[in-house]
Design an enzyme around this catalytic site. Structure first.
Site, PDB file in Angstrom:
ATOM      1  N   ASP A 445       0.880  -1.161   0.000  1.00 19.73           N
ATOM      2  CA  ASP A 445       0.000   0.000   0.000  1.00 19.73           C
ATOM      3  C   ASP A 445       0.918   1.210   0.000  1.00 19.73           C
ATOM      4  O   ASP A 445       1.668   1.427   0.966  1.00 19.73           O
ATOM      5  CB  ASP A 445      -0.865   0.026   1.264  1.00 19.73           C
ATOM      6  CG  ASP A 445      -2.019  -0.960   1.218  1.00 19.73           C
ATOM      7  OD1 ASP A 445      -2.026  -1.817   0.326  1.00 19.73           O
ATOM      8  OD2 ASP A 445      -2.908  -0.873   2.091  1.00 19.73           O
ATOM      9  N   HIS A 501       4.783  -7.104   0.335  1.00 16.54           N
ATOM     10  CA  HIS A 501       4.459  -8.410  -0.224  1.00 16.54           C
ATOM     11  C   HIS A 501       5.274  -8.678  -1.486  1.00 16.54           C
ATOM     12  O   HIS A 501       5.891  -7.782  -2.052  1.00 16.54           O
ATOM     13  CB  HIS A 501       2.960  -8.485  -0.528  1.00 16.54           C
ATOM     14  CG  HIS A 501       2.097  -8.394   0.700  1.00 16.54           C
ATOM     15  ND1 HIS A 501       1.284  -9.424   1.119  1.00 16.54           N
ATOM     16  CD2 HIS A 501       1.930  -7.399   1.614  1.00 16.54           C
ATOM     17  CE1 HIS A 501       0.653  -9.067   2.229  1.00 16.54           C
ATOM     18  NE2 HIS A 501       1.028  -7.823   2.544  1.00 16.54           N
ATOM     19  N   SER A 608       8.817   4.348   4.702  1.00 16.28           N
ATOM     20  CA  SER A 608       9.700   3.328   4.148  1.00 16.28           C
ATOM     21  C   SER A 608       9.531   3.268   2.641  1.00 16.28           C
ATOM     22  O   SER A 608       8.558   3.768   2.097  1.00 16.28           O
ATOM     23  CB  SER A 608       9.367   1.958   4.744  1.00 16.28           C
ATOM     24  OG  SER A 608       8.815   2.083   6.034  1.00 16.28           O
TER      25      SER A 608
END
Length: 654
Positions: A445, A501, A608
Site C-alpha cells: 500500500d 508483499h 519506508s
C-alpha cells in the site's frame, strides 16, 4: 430584436458581447492556470475518443441537513478536479443550489467525493463528513434530475453526521450539442428572445475567429434560416453548427477562452466549448481550479499564504521539491488526494535536503544525530506508554486509515509499533490474476512511481546526481542484467499498511545488506539534486528468480534499515531505510518458494520504501502507471493491484 441600424447600436452590442465573453474567459482561465499542467507548466488538453465519450453530467448540490449550526461549505472532487460551493449562512440546514458540469468517459473516473466542512477556522476548515457516489450508478437508478439524500460519514468513526442532497442528469451527445447551441446563442441574443437577427448572427460569427466564415456570413445566415422568417432559432443554429462542423468548420477559436480548437475533432471541440460555457441553468456555479478538497477548503489565512507563495499546490516535480503539499492520484478512484504531513516536518526536510548548507550539516555530524534519533524513537514506540499516541495518530490521518480492514480491534495493540505493523483481515487485499504468474502485482500500500527504464526515472523523478542501478545494488550484486531495466518505486507513508508483499512468484535466491545513511524517502529528498537517497541509504536487496520475469531485484529502504531485498529471471527487491523508521523485518528466508501476494516482511515505525528492478524488456508496466509517472505524479495503489505483464506473454501471442 436588434437590427444594427445605427453605429451606436452596433458598438453597444459589441460592448455587451465583450463584457459577457470576458466574464466567461476570466473564470475559464483561472481554472486552466490552476488545473491540468505538465512538467513544463503547459496546460494539458487530453483528447476524448468517440468510443470513450459517455456524455456530460450536470451535478447539482442542493443542500444538507447537519446536526449543529455553523457556516458550511462543500467540496466535490471528481478525477483530477475539485470544486467548492460558497459558504452558507449560519444554519444546520445549509442551502447551496450549486452545480457543475462533469465530463464522463467510459474509462475515466466515475466516483465523486462530496466533503462538507465547517468554516470556523482561520487557516483550514474542518471536515465534518463525506460521502462518495458513482455518477453512472446514480443516474441509472434515479430518474433524471431527481433529488437524492446521501448519508455523510465522519472520516474518523464512519458514524453518520448528517446528510447531503444531490441531483444529477446526463446529457447524451446529441442533447449536449443542442444545449451547446442554446448556450452559444444566448451570448449574442441581446434581447433574450431565443432568436438571432442577422446583426446578432454576424457578431456570433466574428466571435468564432474564422475569417472565411465572416466573409460569407450572409450565405451562412440564409443556410441557417431554414423557414425563411428572417431570424435564426436555436434548432436552426444547432443544425447549422452540426452541418458546418462536418463540412467546413466555422468555429476556429473558442468564443469563451479564445483557445484554438481542433478543427478535425468535432467531439472535443464541442466538449471544450460546452464546459467553457459552464453557467448551468442559472443556479450558482461551483468554483473550480482546485486539485484536492483540502486545498479548496482552506480559509483566508491559507489563501493569503498562497498568494504570497509561502504555500503552493501543484502536481509534478514541484510536488516533491518546491510545493508545500504533496499531491498523489488514487488509482482506484482516479482522484487527486493530498498526502498529510506536518508543516514543521516539511520545512525541516526542505532545509536539509533542498540546500547545500543542509547537506553539509549532514556531512558534519547530523547523520549520526539522525541515527541516534531513529534508534531512540524506535525503542520509544515499543513501550506500553506509546500506545497513547495511537488515538492522536488516527485523528490526524482520520480519512486515510480504514480500521474496518484491520484484523484486530484497537484495544488489541499494546504499543504503537504493534499498531503500526497491523495486519489486515483475510481478503482485504485481493491479488490480481492470482493464478497467472505472468502478471506482476503491487508490493505494498503506497505511492508508486514506475518507469520502463532507469533513464526515465532520472528524467522524471530521481534528481540525485549519482543515481544508478550499480550504486543501488552495491558491490556484492552483479548489476549487468539490470543496467537498463525497468524500475518501480513503492513509497510507504506513515499512515499506510506497513507490511510488504512479493510482486512475482518465484524463489528467493539470497539477501544482500548494503550499508549507508538514514535519509528520509519523502519526495522532498528524492527530488533533491544535492543528495542520493536511494543509493546512499541503508538497504537490503533480495534477489528473486522467476520463470516469467527472469531475476527480479527487490530493495527495501528504511530509516533504520537492516535488510534490502532483490527478486530470478531476475527481479530485484530493495528495502531502503529512512528517517524515523525503526527496522525492516523479513518473514521469508533464502531458498523459500513464494507466490505473488505473499507477505515478505514489515517495516516498523516510520516511512519506508521498496524498489523493484526488472531485467531489461522483461515486463510491460501498466500504461496508467507509466503515464502518471511521466507527469512526475505518484499513484496511490494497494497490495495486489496489477503492476504489469511479462513480455513473454505478448511475445507468445504474436
Amino acid at each position: 430584436m436588434g437590427n444594427g441600424s445605427s453605429r451606436e447600436g452596433k458598438e453597444s452590442r459589441r460592448s455587451r458581447l465583450k463584457q459577457k465573453l470576458q466574464r466567461f474567459r476570466t473564470h475559464r482561465l483561472h481554472l486552466r492556470t490552476r488545473f491540468s499542467r505538465n512538467a513544463a507548466g503547459v496546460v494539458n488538453q487530453r483528447a476524448v475518443t468517440v468510443e470513450d465519450f459517455s456524455g456530460i453530467a450536470l451535478l447539482t448540490l442542493i443542500g444538507a441537513d447537519m446536526k449543529f449550526k455553523d457556516k458550511w461549505l462543500t467540496c466535490v472532487s471528481f478525477g483530477e478536479q475539485t470544486f467548492r460551493t460558497e459558504i452558507s449562512d449560519t444554519t444546520e440546514k445549509p442551502i447551496w443550489n450549486s452545480e457543475k458540469k462533469l465530463l464522463l468517459e467510459k474509462n475515466g473516473p466515475s466516483l465523486a467525493r462530496v466533503s462538507v466542512f465547517e468554516t470556523n477556522r482561520l487557516s483550514r476548515n474542518k471536515i465534518v463528513g463525506y460521502c462518495e457516489l458513482d455518477i453512472f450508478d446514480f443516474v441509472v437508478q434515479e430518474p433524471e434530475s431527481a433529488c437524492k439524500s446521501f448519508d455523510l460519514l465522519d472520516p474518523a468513526s464512519s458514524n453518520v453526521v448528517g446528510s447531503v442532497f444531490l441531483s444529477c442528469a446526463i446529457e447524451d451527445p446529441v442533447e449536449t450539442e443542442k444545449r451547446f447551441a442554446k448556450r452559444i446563442l444566448s451570448v449574442v441574443d441581446y434581447n433574450e428572445d431565443g432568436q438571432l437577427s442577422f446583426s446578432e448572427f454576424s457578431d456570433l460569427i466574428r466571435a468564432f475567429g474564422n475569417l472565411v466564415a465572416a466573409n460569407k456570413k450572409e450565405e451562412l445566415f440564409r443556410a441557417a434560416d431554414l423557414n425563411g422568417d428572417g431570424v435564426v432559432s436555436i434548432d436552426e443554429l444547432a443544425a447549422l453548427l452540426a452541418l458546418q462542423q462536418e463540412k467546413e468548420p466555422i468555429i476556429n477559436n473558442c468564443p469563451v477562452c479564445g483557445e484554438a480548437l481542433p478543427l478535425t475533432d468535432k467531439l472535443n471541440a464541442m466538449i471544450h466549448m460546452t464546459l467553457c460555457f459552464d453557467e448551468g441553468t442559472g443556479n450558482q456555479v461551483m468554483t473550480g481550479g482546485f486539485l484536492t478538497d483540502r486545498q479548496a477548503s482552506y480559509g483566508w489565512m491559507f489563501k493569503l499564504s498562497e498568494w504570497t507563495h509561502l504555500s503552493t499546490y501543484d502536481v509534478g516535480l514541484n510536488t516533491g521539491s518546491n510545493a508545500s503539499h504533496i499531491v498523489v492520484i488514487d488509482r482506484k478512484t482516479k482522484r487527486l488526494v493530498e498526502e498529510l504531513i506536518d508543516s514543521k516536518i516539511v520545512l525541516s526536510m526542505r532545509a536539509i535536503y533542498q540546500s547545500k548548507i543542509g547537506l553539509r550539516l549532514m556531512d558534519q555530524g547530523a547523520k549520526e544525530i539522525l541515527q541516534r534519533l531513529s534508534e531512540k524513537q524506535g525503542k520509544k514506540m515499543n513501550t506500553v506508554e506509546s500506545s497513547q499516541k495511537i488515538s492522536s495518530f488516527l485523528e490526524f490521518f482520520k480519512d486515510q486509515i480504514n480500521m474496518s480492514e484491520v484484523k484486530y480491534p484497537l484495544q488489541h495493540f499494546k504499543t504503537f509499533n504493534e499498531f503500526f505493523i497491523r495486519e489486515l483481515k483475510p481478503g482485504a487485499r485481493p491479488i490480481a490474476y492470482m493464478n497467472r504468474d505472468d502478471v506482476a502485482v503491487c508490493a505494498a500500500d503506497c505511492r508508486l512511481m514506475a518507469f520502463q527504464s532507469v533513464e526515465d526515472s532520472t528524467r522524471f523523478w530521481i534528481k540525485g546526481r549519482k543515481f544508478s542501478i550499480r550504486g543501488l545494488l552495491g558491490k556484492n550484486v552483479n548489476p549487468n542484467a539490470f543496467l537498463d531495466g525497468s524500475l518501480v518505486i513503492f513509497r510507504l507513508a506513515p499512515q499506510d499498511y506497513h507490511r510488504f508483499h512479493v510482486p512475482v512468484s518465484g524463489v528467493i535466491e539470497k539477501f544482500v545488506d548494503v550499508s549507508g545513511s538514514l535519509y528520509t524517502v519523502n519526495p522532498i529528498a528524492v527530488n533533491s539534486k544535492y543528495c542520493n537517497v536511494f543509493t546512499e541509504n541503508k538497504r537490503t536487496v533480495a534477489i528473486i528468480s522467476t520463470s516469467e520475469f527472469g531475476k527480479v531485484l527487490y530493495f527495501c529502504l528504511n530509516m533504520r534499515l537492516k535488510n534490502l531485498l532483490v527478486i530470478e529471471h531476475l527481479v530485484a527487491f530493495v528495502a531502503i531505510g529512512a528517517t524515523m523508521v525503526g527496522s525492516i523485518n523479513f518473514v521469508r528466508k533464502e531458498g523459500d518458494h513464494v507466490k505473488k501476494g505473499d507477505e515478505l516482511g514489515y517495516f516498523s515505525f516510520g516511512g519506508s520504501t521498496v524498489i523493484c528492478v526488472f531485467e531489461k524488456n522483461s515486463i510491460r508496466i501498466d500504461e496508467d502507471l507509466l503515464a502518471n509517472s511521466g507527469r512526475s505524479l505518484e499513484t496511490l495503489v494497494s497490495v495486489g493491484m496489477q503492476l504489469g505483464v511479462s513480455t513473454r506473454t505478448f511475445a507468445g501471442s504474436t
